[in-house]
Motif scaffolding. Structure first.
Motif, PDB file in Angstrom:
ATOM      1  N   THR A  52      35.482  -1.966  61.821  1.00  0.00           N
ATOM      2  CA  THR A  52      34.574  -1.695  61.751  1.00  0.00           C
ATOM      3  C   THR A  52      33.300  -1.777  62.416  1.00  0.00           C
ATOM      4  N   LEU A  53      33.059  -2.639  62.754  1.00  0.00           N
ATOM      5  CA  LEU A  53      31.957  -2.335  64.469  1.00  0.00           C
ATOM      6  C   LEU A  53      32.670  -1.563  65.145  1.00  0.00           C
ATOM      7  N   VAL A  54      31.470  -0.886  65.793  1.00  0.00           N
ATOM      8  CA  VAL A  54      31.732   0.232  66.240  1.00  0.00           C
ATOM      9  C   VAL A  54      30.376   0.031  67.775  1.00  0.00           C
ATOM     10  N   ALA A  55      29.823  -0.710  67.999  1.00  0.00           N
ATOM     11  CA  ALA A  55      29.025  -1.422  68.795  1.00  0.00           C
ATOM     12  C   ALA A  55      27.361  -1.709  68.614  1.00  0.00           C
ATOM     13  N   ASN A  56      27.508  -2.611  69.211  1.00  0.00           N
ATOM     14  CA  ASN A  56      26.404  -3.915  69.224  1.00  0.00           C
ATOM     15  C   ASN A  56      26.240  -4.719  70.416  1.00  0.00           C
ATOM     16  N   GLY A  57      25.414  -4.572  70.647  1.00  0.00           N
ATOM     17  CA  GLY A  57      24.311  -5.661  71.081  1.00  0.00           C
ATOM     18  C   GLY A  57      22.945  -6.490  70.801  1.00  0.00           C
ATOM     19  N   PRO A  58      22.322  -7.237  72.161  1.00  0.00           N
ATOM     20  CA  PRO A  58      21.657  -7.775  72.235  1.00  0.00           C
ATOM     21  C   PRO A  58      20.406  -6.854  72.306  1.00  0.00           C
ATOM     22  N   PHE A  59      19.013  -7.198  72.211  1.00  0.00           N
ATOM     23  CA  PHE A  59      18.142  -6.497  72.247  1.00  0.00           C
ATOM     24  C   PHE A  59      17.189  -6.953  73.446  1.00  0.00           C
ATOM     25  N   ASP A  60      16.037  -6.541  74.622  1.00  0.00           N
ATOM     26  CA  ASP A  60      16.211  -6.926  75.684  1.00  0.00           C
ATOM     27  C   ASP A  60      14.427  -6.319  75.766  1.00  0.00           C
ATOM     28  N   GLU A  61      13.640  -7.300  76.024  1.00  0.00           N
ATOM     29  CA  GLU A  61      12.005  -6.909  76.010  1.00  0.00           C
ATOM     30  C   GLU A  61      11.967  -5.734  75.002  1.00  0.00           C
ATOM     31  N   GLN A  62      12.205  -6.408  73.754  1.00  0.00           N
ATOM     32  CA  GLN A  62      11.504  -6.049  72.243  1.00  0.00           C
ATOM     33  C   GLN A  62       9.896  -6.085  72.483  1.00  0.00           C
ATOM     34  N   SER A  63       9.092  -4.995  71.784  1.00  0.00           N
ATOM     35  CA  SER A  63       8.182  -5.793  71.211  1.00  0.00           C
ATOM     36  C   SER A  63       7.714  -6.305  70.372  1.00  0.00           C
ATOM     37  N   ASP A  64       8.832  -6.694  69.869  1.00  0.00           N
ATOM     38  CA  ASP A  64       8.813  -8.288  68.333  1.00  0.00           C
ATOM     39  C   ASP A  64       9.680  -8.506  68.416  1.00  0.00           C
ATOM     40  N   GLN A  65       9.532 -10.033  69.130  1.00  0.00           N
ATOM     41  CA  GLN A  65      11.195 -10.693  69.259  1.00  0.00           C
ATOM     42  C   GLN A  65      11.885 -11.295  68.933  1.00  0.00           C
ATOM     43  N   SER A  66      11.113 -11.455  67.128  1.00  0.00           N
ATOM     44  CA  SER A  66      12.095 -11.639  66.124  1.00  0.00           C
ATOM     45  C   SER A  66      13.325 -10.813  66.256  1.00  0.00           C
ATOM     46  N   TYR A  67      12.483  -9.352  66.331  1.00  0.00           N
ATOM     47  CA  TYR A  67      14.389  -8.429  66.386  1.00  0.00           C
ATOM     48  C   TYR A  67      15.066  -9.278  67.666  1.00  0.00           C
ATOM     49  N   ARG A  68      16.489  -9.160  67.713  1.00  0.00           N
ATOM     50  CA  ARG A  68      17.467  -9.947  67.893  1.00  0.00           C
ATOM     51  C   ARG A  68      18.550  -8.567  68.511  1.00  0.00           C
ATOM     52  N   GLY A  69      19.316  -7.803  68.180  1.00  0.00           N
ATOM     53  CA  GLY A  69      20.549  -6.370  67.838  1.00  0.00           C
ATOM     54  C   GLY A  69      20.787  -5.830  67.447  1.00  0.00           C
ATOM     55  N   MET A  70      21.399  -5.289  67.092  1.00  0.00           N
ATOM     56  CA  MET A  70      21.728  -4.047  66.719  1.00  0.00           C
ATOM     57  C   MET A  70      23.110  -4.235  66.914  1.00  0.00           C
ATOM     58  N   SER A  71      23.845  -3.824  65.208  1.00  0.00           N
ATOM     59  CA  SER A  71      25.538  -2.795  65.617  1.00  0.00           C
ATOM     60  C   SER A  71      25.318  -1.578  64.683  1.00  0.00           C
ATOM     61  N   ILE A  72      25.814  -0.904  65.245  1.00  0.00           N
ATOM     62  CA  ILE A  72      26.583   0.229  64.302  1.00  0.00           C
ATOM     63  C   ILE A  72      28.149   0.128  63.708  1.00  0.00           C
ATOM     64  N   PHE A  73      28.241   0.270  62.917  1.00  0.00           N
ATOM     65  CA  PHE A  73      29.034  -0.184  61.344  1.00  0.00           C
ATOM     66  C   PHE A  73      29.411   1.693  60.892  1.00  0.00           C
ATOM     67  N   ALA A  74      31.464   1.076  60.613  1.00  0.00           N
ATOM     68  CA  ALA A  74      32.333   2.047  61.073  1.00  0.00           C
ATOM     69  C   ALA A  74      32.262   2.094  58.877  1.00  0.00           C
ATOM     70  N   CYS A  75      31.735   1.661  58.282  1.00  0.00           N
ATOM     71  CA  CYS A  75      31.375   1.598  56.854  1.00  0.00           C
ATOM     72  C   CYS A  75      30.087   1.748  55.946  1.00  0.00           C
ATOM     73  N   ASP A  76      29.588   2.509  54.972  1.00  0.00           N
ATOM     74  CA  ASP A  76      29.194   2.592  53.463  1.00  0.00           C
ATOM     75  C   ASP A  76      27.912   1.375  53.895  1.00  0.00           C
ATOM     76  N   ALA A  77      26.709   1.258  53.509  1.00  0.00           N
ATOM     77  CA  ALA A  77      25.483   0.120  53.894  1.00  0.00           C
ATOM     78  C   ALA A  77      25.865  -0.883  52.989  1.00  0.00           C
ATOM     79  N   ALA A  78      26.610  -0.849  51.572  1.00  0.00           N
ATOM     80  CA  ALA A  78      27.120  -2.063  50.899  1.00  0.00           C
ATOM     81  C   ALA A  78      27.798  -2.725  51.690  1.00  0.00           C
TER      82      ALA A  78
END
Length: 127
Positions: A52-78
């Protein structure tokens, strides 16, 4: 008028979840944070094992420190939202998330560890 060669004829559309630290996240001890991080990572690893989760990982050196990470899912948004709601760090209030569709030029990304297509391909209409 001829089509601009810099604009793709088609896009692959992926479901993306961006994790962020909410301003009202509860304070926790280092031990509590370590345990929660372990549960968060184990949960996401299980989603990856299920495909279900195909790519996943934390952010580093982002301009907004509230952003922690991103994931790409193999499913719909709901479904991605439902699965994100079940993440232990979201349930504890340490993380919140945004779900969105991300359009990428067709064939720009591949996910070799998946058993099939991840996103939906959408062709651009001929005008």
């Amino acid at each position: 008028m001829p089509r601009d060669p810099n604009i793709p004829d088609a896009f692959d559309v992926y479901t993306v979840v961006v994790l962020r630290r909410p301003p009202d996240a509860p304070e926790m001890s280092d031990e509590e944070l370590d345990a929660l991080q372990g549960r968060h990572l184990a949960y996401r690893a299980e989603l990856a094992r299920r495909g279900t989760l195909v790519a996943n990982g934390p952010f580093d050196e982002q301009s907004d420190q509230s952003y922690r990470g991103m994931s790409i899912f193999a499913c719909d948004a709901a479904e991605a939202a439902r699965l994100s709601d079940a993440d232990p760090s979201v349930q504890a209030g340490r993380l919140a998330y945004d779900v969105m569709k991300w359009w990428v030029g067709a064939g720009s990304l591949t996910f070799p560890h998946t058993g099939g297509p991840v996103g939906d391909r959408r062709s651009m209409p001929d005008d």
